[in-house]
Scaffold this active site. Structure first.
Site, PDB file in Angstrom:
ATOM      1  N   ARG A 196     -15.334  10.392   1.876  1.00  0.00           N
ATOM      2  CA  ARG A 196     -15.251  11.796   2.287  1.00  0.00           C
ATOM      3  C   ARG A 196     -15.418  12.775   1.138  1.00  0.00           C
ATOM      4  NH1 ARG A 196     -10.420  10.192   5.248  1.00  0.00           N
ATOM      5  NH2 ARG A 196     -11.362   8.214   5.496  1.00  0.00           N
TER       6      ARG A 196
ATOM      7  N   GLU B 258      -2.571   1.490  -0.374  1.00  0.00           N
ATOM      8  CA  GLU B 258      -1.403   1.434   0.494  1.00  0.00           C
ATOM      9  C   GLU B 258      -1.397   0.134   1.304  1.00  0.00           C
ATOM     10  OE1 GLU B 258      -2.914   5.754   0.894  1.00  0.00           O
ATOM     11  OE2 GLU B 258      -3.606   3.882   0.080  1.00  0.00           O
TER      12      GLU B 258
END
Length: 179
Positions: free
Chosen positions: A66, A103
């Site tokens: 992005r 994560e």
């Protein structure tokens, strides 16, 4: 005026609970990208911030994927180059790579070795900062190439995850913050 624009941007961010794994609240910028007025406001705000903060920028470095949507129009507005920091195996030619923790596991990033010149002033751009692992890895890659990292810049910061602290001495700026 910028407060009004920030509220409008916040209104374009959707939340998806339990995506991509249970317990995660995903912040989605797809509606912001789809709305030409909102996207223009986003680039305007980022441009205003950078012009007010840094008299000279040589390159915008965008993170896969992005950051590739936000970085090029921002670089064009500023009249500077744009370079890619990609997932491993996506760039041709000699590259510098780094492994880091995510994560949800591990990942690798890379940059072409000739993407920036020694001492070039670089701003790193992405859509979101969560735990900071990807952004920190990008900064480490740019440091290996001896770039001067001016700032890490994101649209959204998930403050509760403490990612900004992982960036150590690199300045950081986010437009929207969520706890």
């Amino acid at each position: 005026m910028s407060g009004e624009r920030l509220r409008a941007l916040r209104g374009c961010v959707r939340s998806f609970p339990d995506f991509p794994v249970p317990g995660v609240l995903f912040r989605d910028i797809s509606p912001l990208l789809k709305d030409p007025e909102a996207f223009k406001a986003l680039i305007d705000l980022l441009e205003d911030h950078l012009r007010a903060s840094f008299p000279k920028i040589d390159v915008i470095a965008g993170l896969d994927s992005r950051g590739f949507l936000i970085g090029p129009p921002l670089a064009q507005r500023l009249g500077v180059g744009f370079v890619l920091i990609r997932k491993k195996g996506k760039l041709p030619g000699p590259t510098e790579s780094i492994s880091y923790a995510l994560e949800y596991g591990k990942a690798e990033l890379e940059i072409q070795r000739d993407a920036v010149e020694v001492g070039q002033k670089v701003v790193v751009v992405d859509d979101l900062l969560a735990t900071g692992g990807t952004m920190r890895a990008a900064c480490e890659l740019l440091a290996r190439l001896k770039a001067d990292i001016l700032e890490c810049l994101v649209v959204i910061e998930l403050k509760a995850l403490g990612g900004a602290a992982k960036l150590e001495a690199v300045p950081f700026h986010s437009l929207l913050q969520y706890d």
